[in-house]
Scaffold this motif. Structure first.
Motif, PDB file in Angstrom:
ATOM      1  N   ALA A 196       0.862  -1.175   0.000  1.00 43.79           N
ATOM      2  CA  ALA A 196       0.000   0.000   0.000  1.00 43.79           C
ATOM      3  C   ALA A 196       0.898   1.224   0.000  1.00 43.79           C
ATOM      4  O   ALA A 196       1.967   1.221   0.627  1.00 43.79           O
ATOM      5  CB  ALA A 196      -0.908   0.014   1.223  1.00 43.79           C
ATOM      6  N   ILE A 197       0.482   2.238  -0.727  1.00 46.12           N
ATOM      7  CA  ILE A 197       1.217   3.497  -0.744  1.00 46.12           C
ATOM      8  C   ILE A 197       0.321   4.563  -0.135  1.00 46.12           C
ATOM      9  O   ILE A 197      -0.895   4.553  -0.322  1.00 46.12           O
ATOM     10  CB  ILE A 197       1.665   3.887  -2.168  1.00 46.12           C
ATOM     11  CG1 ILE A 197       0.483   3.881  -3.139  1.00 46.12           C
ATOM     12  CG2 ILE A 197       2.770   2.980  -2.659  1.00 46.12           C
ATOM     13  CD1 ILE A 197       0.803   4.385  -4.523  1.00 46.12           C
ATOM     14  N   VAL A 198       0.938   5.456   0.616  1.00 47.82           N
ATOM     15  CA  VAL A 198       0.163   6.461   1.333  1.00 47.82           C
ATOM     16  C   VAL A 198       0.977   7.736   1.489  1.00 47.82           C
ATOM     17  O   VAL A 198       2.194   7.686   1.674  1.00 47.82           O
ATOM     18  CB  VAL A 198      -0.306   5.912   2.702  1.00 47.82           C
ATOM     19  CG1 VAL A 198       0.865   5.590   3.607  1.00 47.82           C
ATOM     20  CG2 VAL A 198      -1.257   6.852   3.402  1.00 47.82           C
ATOM     21  N   SER A 199       0.295   8.837   1.397  1.00 50.18           N
ATOM     22  CA  SER A 199       0.920  10.126   1.643  1.00 50.18           C
ATOM     23  C   SER A 199       1.378  10.186   3.101  1.00 50.18           C
ATOM     24  O   SER A 199       0.627   9.804   4.001  1.00 50.18           O
ATOM     25  CB  SER A 199      -0.102  11.241   1.372  1.00 50.18           C
ATOM     26  OG  SER A 199       0.297  12.440   1.962  1.00 50.18           O
ATOM     27  N   PRO A 200       2.589  10.656   3.362  1.00 53.11           N
ATOM     28  CA  PRO A 200       3.056  10.753   4.750  1.00 53.11           C
ATOM     29  C   PRO A 200       2.157  11.616   5.632  1.00 53.11           C
ATOM     30  O   PRO A 200       2.100  11.425   6.840  1.00 53.11           O
ATOM     31  CB  PRO A 200       4.447  11.372   4.620  1.00 53.11           C
ATOM     32  CG  PRO A 200       4.886  11.052   3.240  1.00 53.11           C
ATOM     33  CD  PRO A 200       3.629  11.049   2.404  1.00 53.11           C
ATOM     34  N   ALA A 201       1.426  12.541   5.040  1.00 56.88           N
ATOM     35  CA  ALA A 201       0.529  13.416   5.800  1.00 56.88           C
ATOM     36  C   ALA A 201      -0.808  12.761   6.120  1.00 56.88           C
ATOM     37  O   ALA A 201      -1.580  13.282   6.929  1.00 56.88           O
ATOM     38  CB  ALA A 201       0.292  14.707   5.023  1.00 56.88           C
ATOM     39  N   ASN A 202      -1.099  11.621   5.520  1.00 56.24           N
ATOM     40  CA  ASN A 202      -2.391  10.969   5.712  1.00 56.24           C
ATOM     41  C   ASN A 202      -2.320  10.021   6.911  1.00 56.24           C
ATOM     42  O   ASN A 202      -2.291   8.799   6.774  1.00 56.24           O
ATOM     43  CB  ASN A 202      -2.793  10.230   4.430  1.00 56.24           C
ATOM     44  CG  ASN A 202      -4.217   9.757   4.454  1.00 56.24           C
ATOM     45  OD1 ASN A 202      -4.880   9.755   5.488  1.00 56.24           O
ATOM     46  ND2 ASN A 202      -4.706   9.343   3.297  1.00 56.24           N
ATOM     47  N   THR A 203      -2.310  10.595   8.097  1.00 57.35           N
ATOM     48  CA  THR A 203      -2.137   9.805   9.319  1.00 57.35           C
ATOM     49  C   THR A 203      -3.295   8.830   9.552  1.00 57.35           C
ATOM     50  O   THR A 203      -3.078   7.744  10.081  1.00 57.35           O
ATOM     51  CB  THR A 203      -1.957  10.712  10.544  1.00 57.35           C
ATOM     52  OG1 THR A 203      -3.068  11.602  10.632  1.00 57.35           O
ATOM     53  CG2 THR A 203      -0.659  11.508  10.449  1.00 57.35           C
ATOM     54  N   ALA A 204      -4.507   9.201   9.160  1.00 60.96           N
ATOM     55  CA  ALA A 204      -5.648   8.297   9.340  1.00 60.96           C
ATOM     56  C   ALA A 204      -5.451   7.025   8.524  1.00 60.96           C
ATOM     57  O   ALA A 204      -5.700   5.911   9.007  1.00 60.96           O
ATOM     58  CB  ALA A 204      -6.945   8.993   8.954  1.00 60.96           C
ATOM     59  N   SER A 205      -4.984   7.162   7.294  1.00 60.29           N
ATOM     60  CA  SER A 205      -4.761   6.000   6.446  1.00 60.29           C
ATOM     61  C   SER A 205      -3.588   5.157   6.946  1.00 60.29           C
ATOM     62  O   SER A 205      -3.638   3.925   6.895  1.00 60.29           O
ATOM     63  CB  SER A 205      -4.520   6.447   5.006  1.00 60.29           C
ATOM     64  OG  SER A 205      -4.642   5.355   4.126  1.00 60.29           O
ATOM     65  N   ILE A 206      -2.566   5.801   7.429  1.00 67.26           N
ATOM     66  CA  ILE A 206      -1.431   5.066   8.007  1.00 67.26           C
ATOM     67  C   ILE A 206      -1.897   4.232   9.190  1.00 67.26           C
ATOM     68  O   ILE A 206      -1.509   3.063   9.331  1.00 67.26           O
ATOM     69  CB  ILE A 206      -0.296   6.042   8.398  1.00 67.26           C
ATOM     70  CG1 ILE A 206       0.336   6.621   7.129  1.00 67.26           C
ATOM     71  CG2 ILE A 206       0.741   5.356   9.285  1.00 67.26           C
ATOM     72  CD1 ILE A 206       1.273   7.791   7.366  1.00 67.26           C
ATOM     73  N   THR A 207      -2.765   4.783  10.018  1.00 66.47           N
ATOM     74  CA  THR A 207      -3.318   4.037  11.154  1.00 66.47           C
ATOM     75  C   THR A 207      -4.090   2.817  10.676  1.00 66.47           C
ATOM     76  O   THR A 207      -3.970   1.737  11.251  1.00 66.47           O
ATOM     77  CB  THR A 207      -4.215   4.951  12.011  1.00 66.47           C
ATOM     78  OG1 THR A 207      -3.420   6.033  12.498  1.00 66.47           O
ATOM     79  CG2 THR A 207      -4.825   4.200  13.175  1.00 66.47           C
ATOM     80  N   VAL A 208      -4.884   2.965   9.615  1.00 64.43           N
ATOM     81  CA  VAL A 208      -5.627   1.826   9.055  1.00 64.43           C
ATOM     82  C   VAL A 208      -4.650   0.736   8.626  1.00 64.43           C
ATOM     83  O   VAL A 208      -4.824  -0.435   8.967  1.00 64.43           O
ATOM     84  CB  VAL A 208      -6.511   2.269   7.865  1.00 64.43           C
ATOM     85  CG1 VAL A 208      -7.051   1.063   7.103  1.00 64.43           C
ATOM     86  CG2 VAL A 208      -7.645   3.159   8.341  1.00 64.43           C
ATOM     87  N   LEU A 209      -3.617   1.114   7.892  1.00 68.22           N
ATOM     88  CA  LEU A 209      -2.649   0.125   7.398  1.00 68.22           C
ATOM     89  C   LEU A 209      -1.962  -0.605   8.552  1.00 68.22           C
ATOM     90  O   LEU A 209      -1.774  -1.829   8.500  1.00 68.22           O
ATOM     91  CB  LEU A 209      -1.621   0.801   6.490  1.00 68.22           C
ATOM     92  CG  LEU A 209      -2.188   1.396   5.208  1.00 68.22           C
ATOM     93  CD1 LEU A 209      -1.095   2.144   4.443  1.00 68.22           C
ATOM     94  CD2 LEU A 209      -2.831   0.329   4.338  1.00 68.22           C
ATOM     95  N   GLU A 210      -1.595   0.114   9.580  1.00 64.92           N
ATOM     96  CA  GLU A 210      -0.956  -0.521  10.738  1.00 64.92           C
ATOM     97  C   GLU A 210      -1.930  -1.445  11.463  1.00 64.92           C
ATOM     98  O   GLU A 210      -1.541  -2.539  11.897  1.00 64.92           O
ATOM     99  CB  GLU A 210      -0.411   0.552  11.680  1.00 64.92           C
ATOM    100  CG  GLU A 210       0.774   1.284  11.084  1.00 64.92           C
ATOM    101  CD  GLU A 210       1.239   2.487  11.891  1.00 64.92           C
ATOM    102  OE1 GLU A 210       2.376   2.925  11.647  1.00 64.92           O
ATOM    103  OE2 GLU A 210       0.472   3.002  12.750  1.00 64.92           O
ATOM    104  N   ARG A 211      -3.184  -1.055  11.571  1.00 69.49           N
ATOM    105  CA  ARG A 211      -4.187  -1.874  12.270  1.00 69.49           C
ATOM    106  C   ARG A 211      -4.476  -3.179  11.540  1.00 69.49           C
ATOM    107  O   ARG A 211      -4.845  -4.172  12.170  1.00 69.49           O
ATOM    108  CB  ARG A 211      -5.468  -1.092  12.483  1.00 69.49           C
ATOM    109  CG  ARG A 211      -5.289  -0.036  13.577  1.00 69.49           C
ATOM    110  CD  ARG A 211      -6.566   0.586  14.033  1.00 69.49           C
ATOM    111  NE  ARG A 211      -7.488  -0.392  14.574  1.00 69.49           N
ATOM    112  CZ  ARG A 211      -8.794  -0.174  14.697  1.00 69.49           C
ATOM    113  NH1 ARG A 211      -9.311   0.966  14.321  1.00 69.49           N
ATOM    114  NH2 ARG A 211      -9.567  -1.107  15.187  1.00 69.49           N
ATOM    115  N   ILE A 212      -4.308  -3.206  10.221  1.00 64.75           N
ATOM    116  CA  ILE A 212      -4.565  -4.450   9.483  1.00 64.75           C
ATOM    117  C   ILE A 212      -3.307  -5.293   9.307  1.00 64.75           C
ATOM    118  O   ILE A 212      -3.316  -6.291   8.603  1.00 64.75           O
ATOM    119  CB  ILE A 212      -5.243  -4.188   8.127  1.00 64.75           C
ATOM    120  CG1 ILE A 212      -4.341  -3.391   7.189  1.00 64.75           C
ATOM    121  CG2 ILE A 212      -6.596  -3.515   8.324  1.00 64.75           C
ATOM    122  CD1 ILE A 212      -4.855  -3.285   5.759  1.00 64.75           C
TER     123      ILE A 212
END
Length: 169
Positions: free
Chosen positions: A129-145
């Motif tokens: 998965a690729i994510v903008s470093p500023a998109n903390t909500a999406s980073i949290t989702v990726l870590e949770r899964i």
């Protein structure tokens, strides 16, 4: 017809009839900021996006982005699925929710179900998965899964690097 059911959500292939929903999602300010401006501003352009993106992916790869609906009402909350990008060696997990449905655990639920589908049905062993470093909500989702940060990736010199996450079956 649902490809994946989670209990609260149903994921199904997008169709050309989803043009109104996709126009709403693709023109959301957060989608444009964190995922990218797809240049979609009309229903006709939304239909072209569906035809050239998800529908073409289903034919070429047997997977793509799926519409995520509330199981009880069938109301669309967002998209979640798998993409095969030319710029990435691995299959990529992607998701986006309409603003009214964020913060309710739907992104985690849908993304986790897509990863399980990728492993059990599609026999994929690695998803990124690729994510903008500023998109903390999406980073949290990726870590949770269960996805783990692997560094950064830059698609071109004129754009900021994205963070790269990976999941291993």
């Amino acid at each position: 017809m649902a490809i994946i059911n989670t209990g609260r959500l149903s994921l199904r292939q997008l169709t050309l009839d989803d043009d109104v929903f996709m126009l709403k999602l693709l023109t959301d300010a957060d989608f444009i900021e964190h995922i990218g401006d797809r240049g979609v501003r009309t229903l006709e352009q939304a239909g072209d996006y569906l035809r050239d993106g998800p529908l073409a992916s289903y034919r070429a790869h047997g997977f793509g982005l799926y519409r995520v609906d509330l199981d009880e009402s069938g109301e669309p909350v967002g998209i979640c699925g798998l993409l095969k990008r030319d710029a990435l060696e691995d299959v990529d997990l992607g998701y986006a929710l309409l603003p009214a449905w964020r913060g309710r655990g739907f992104a985690v639920e849908a993304a986790q179900a897509v990863l399980e589908h990728a492993r059990a049905t599609l026999a994929l062993e690695r998803i990124v998965a690729i994510v903008s470093p500023a998109n903390t909500a999406s980073i949290t989702v990726l870590e949770r899964i269960g996805m783990r940060a692997e560094g950064e990736i830059r698609f071109s010199a004129d754009v900021e690097p994205s963070r790269l996450f990976a999941w291993q079956a």
